[in-house]
Design a protein around this motif. Structure first.
Motif, PDB file in Angstrom:
ATOM      1  N   VAL A  17      76.426  81.547  85.845  1.00 14.38           N
ATOM      2  CA  VAL A  17      77.187  82.886  86.057  1.00 14.38           C
ATOM      3  C   VAL A  17      78.690  83.030  85.204  1.00 14.38           C
ATOM      4  O   VAL A  17      79.484  82.189  85.610  1.00 14.38           O
ATOM      5  N   LEU A  18      78.532  84.210  84.555  1.00 16.78           N
ATOM      6  CA  LEU A  18      79.820  84.345  83.948  1.00 16.78           C
ATOM      7  C   LEU A  18      80.335  85.658  84.235  1.00 16.78           C
ATOM      8  O   LEU A  18      79.778  86.792  84.214  1.00 16.78           O
ATOM      9  N   PRO A  30      84.055  89.102  70.845  1.00 16.43           N
ATOM     10  CA  PRO A  30      83.533  87.707  70.238  1.00 16.43           C
ATOM     11  C   PRO A  30      83.791  86.865  71.374  1.00 16.43           C
ATOM     12  O   PRO A  30      83.150  85.490  71.334  1.00 16.43           O
ATOM     13  N   VAL A  31      84.756  86.733  72.368  1.00 15.44           N
ATOM     14  CA  VAL A  31      85.170  85.953  73.293  1.00 15.44           C
ATOM     15  C   VAL A  31      83.703  85.808  74.246  1.00 15.44           C
ATOM     16  O   VAL A  31      83.204  84.742  74.599  1.00 15.44           O
ATOM     17  N   LEU A  32      83.116  86.862  74.518  1.00 10.64           N
ATOM     18  CA  LEU A  32      81.803  87.066  75.536  1.00 10.64           C
ATOM     19  C   LEU A  32      80.760  86.142  74.693  1.00 10.64           C
ATOM     20  O   LEU A  32      79.822  85.382  75.168  1.00 10.64           O
ATOM     21  N   ARG A  33      80.621  86.741  73.427  1.00 12.75           N
ATOM     22  CA  ARG A  33      79.532  86.096  72.478  1.00 12.75           C
ATOM     23  C   ARG A  33      79.679  84.756  72.499  1.00 12.75           C
ATOM     24  O   ARG A  33      78.470  83.852  72.801  1.00 12.75           O
ATOM     25  N   GLN A  34      80.705  84.027  72.362  1.00 14.38           N
ATOM     26  CA  GLN A  34      80.895  82.641  72.408  1.00 14.38           C
ATOM     27  C   GLN A  34      80.687  81.816  73.636  1.00 14.38           C
ATOM     28  O   GLN A  34      80.008  81.002  73.792  1.00 14.38           O
ATOM     29  N   VAL A  40      74.150  78.547  76.377  1.00 13.93           N
ATOM     30  CA  VAL A  40      72.691  78.389  76.050  1.00 13.93           C
ATOM     31  C   VAL A  40      72.898  76.797  75.369  1.00 13.93           C
ATOM     32  O   VAL A  40      72.148  76.017  75.280  1.00 13.93           O
ATOM     33  N   ALA A  41      74.095  76.657  74.357  1.00 12.37           N
ATOM     34  CA  ALA A  41      73.945  75.159  74.016  1.00 12.37           C
ATOM     35  C   ALA A  41      73.947  73.965  74.899  1.00 12.37           C
ATOM     36  O   ALA A  41      73.540  73.074  74.472  1.00 12.37           O
ATOM     37  N   GLU A  42      74.632  74.266  75.878  1.00 11.44           N
ATOM     38  CA  GLU A  42      74.702  73.349  77.313  1.00 11.44           C
ATOM     39  C   GLU A  42      73.548  73.383  77.988  1.00 11.44           C
ATOM     40  O   GLU A  42      73.340  72.432  78.925  1.00 11.44           O
ATOM     41  N   GLY A  43      72.500  74.111  77.650  1.00 10.36           N
ATOM     42  CA  GLY A  43      71.233  73.997  78.113  1.00 10.36           C
ATOM     43  C   GLY A  43      70.661  75.037  79.238  1.00 10.36           C
ATOM     44  O   GLY A  43      69.917  74.647  79.997  1.00 10.36           O
ATOM     45  N   ARG A  44      71.616  76.047  79.700  1.00 14.92           N
ATOM     46  CA  ARG A  44      71.712  76.872  80.692  1.00 14.92           C
ATOM     47  C   ARG A  44      71.068  77.967  80.037  1.00 14.92           C
ATOM     48  O   ARG A  44      71.646  78.864  79.295  1.00 14.92           O
ATOM     49  N   HIS A  45      69.703  78.261  80.502  1.00 17.28           N
ATOM     50  CA  HIS A  45      69.074  79.368  80.121  1.00 17.28           C
ATOM     51  C   HIS A  45      68.887  80.340  80.927  1.00 17.28           C
ATOM     52  O   HIS A  45      67.984  81.358  81.030  1.00 17.28           O
ATOM     53  N   VAL A  62      78.332  96.390  73.866  1.00 18.10           N
ATOM     54  CA  VAL A  62      76.774  96.745  73.884  1.00 18.10           C
ATOM     55  C   VAL A  62      76.218  96.029  72.854  1.00 18.10           C
ATOM     56  O   VAL A  62      75.189  95.170  73.373  1.00 18.10           O
ATOM     57  N   GLY A  63      76.511  95.477  71.582  1.00 12.43           N
ATOM     58  CA  GLY A  63      76.006  94.731  70.586  1.00 12.43           C
ATOM     59  C   GLY A  63      75.858  93.384  71.143  1.00 12.43           C
ATOM     60  O   GLY A  63      74.854  92.567  70.961  1.00 12.43           O
ATOM     61  N   VAL A  64      76.930  92.896  71.986  1.00  9.38           N
ATOM     62  CA  VAL A  64      76.865  91.392  72.400  1.00  9.38           C
ATOM     63  C   VAL A  64      75.806  91.515  73.420  1.00  9.38           C
ATOM     64  O   VAL A  64      75.248  90.341  73.441  1.00  9.38           O
ATOM     65  N   LEU A  65      76.016  92.369  74.183  1.00 12.68           N
ATOM     66  CA  LEU A  65      74.877  92.255  75.449  1.00 12.68           C
ATOM     67  C   LEU A  65      73.374  92.121  74.755  1.00 12.68           C
ATOM     68  O   LEU A  65      72.586  91.252  75.423  1.00 12.68           O
ATOM     69  N   ILE A  66      73.187  92.939  73.846  1.00 12.86           N
ATOM     70  CA  ILE A  66      71.928  92.990  73.224  1.00 12.86           C
ATOM     71  C   ILE A  66      71.599  91.543  72.578  1.00 12.86           C
ATOM     72  O   ILE A  66      70.498  90.970  72.818  1.00 12.86           O
TER      73      ILE A  66
END
Length: 126
Positions: A17-18, A30-34, A40-45, A62-66
């Motif tokens: 949960v973020l 970019p903070v949320l994107r990262q 995901v990189a840590e395996g949480r899908h 909106v672009g980051v959410l998509i």
């Protein structure tokens, strides 16, 4: 007054949960994107983005959410958004923005954390 973006993480069962608060715009998105990429990189899908305290969201947000939706789907994961109809002050800003742009239907939207992390069947969205 300078409003920034704050992203804090945690877990609820199998869900990462973020919690996002502040403004989601060209400078802060970019903070949320990262953070999404890190999860995901840590395996949480299985990811929940709690956007109920986001005060402003522009096209970059909106672009980051998509992009997050696309990334999670590529991993056969699940993405859920918390977008209460009534949130901070006069309702969830992100909810209104996604609705106005016609992309809200792309997301699995929930009113609160309990609903978002539950596994009860929900109607399919387009």
């Amino acid at each position: 007054m300078v409003v920034t973006l704050k992203v804090t993480g945690g877990g609820q069962g199998e869900w990462a949960v973020l919690q996002v608060s502040g403004e989601l715009d060209l400078v802060t998105s970019p903070v949320l994107r990262q953070r999404v990429h890190d999860e995901v990189a840590e395996g949480r899908h299985s990811l929940v983005l709690d956007l109920s305290e986001v005060l402003f969201c522009d096209s970059s947000g909106v672009g980051v959410l998509i992009a997050a939706r696309r990334l999670i789907r590529s991993c056969q994961g699940r993405l859920r958004l918390i977008l209460p109809a009534q949130g901070a002050v006069d309702g969830s800003h992100v909810n209104r923005v996604l609705g106005a742009l016609g992309v809200r239907r792309l997301f699995d939207v929930h009113p609160d954390l309990a609903s978002a992390t539950g596994d009860e069947p929900r109607p399919l969205s387009a």
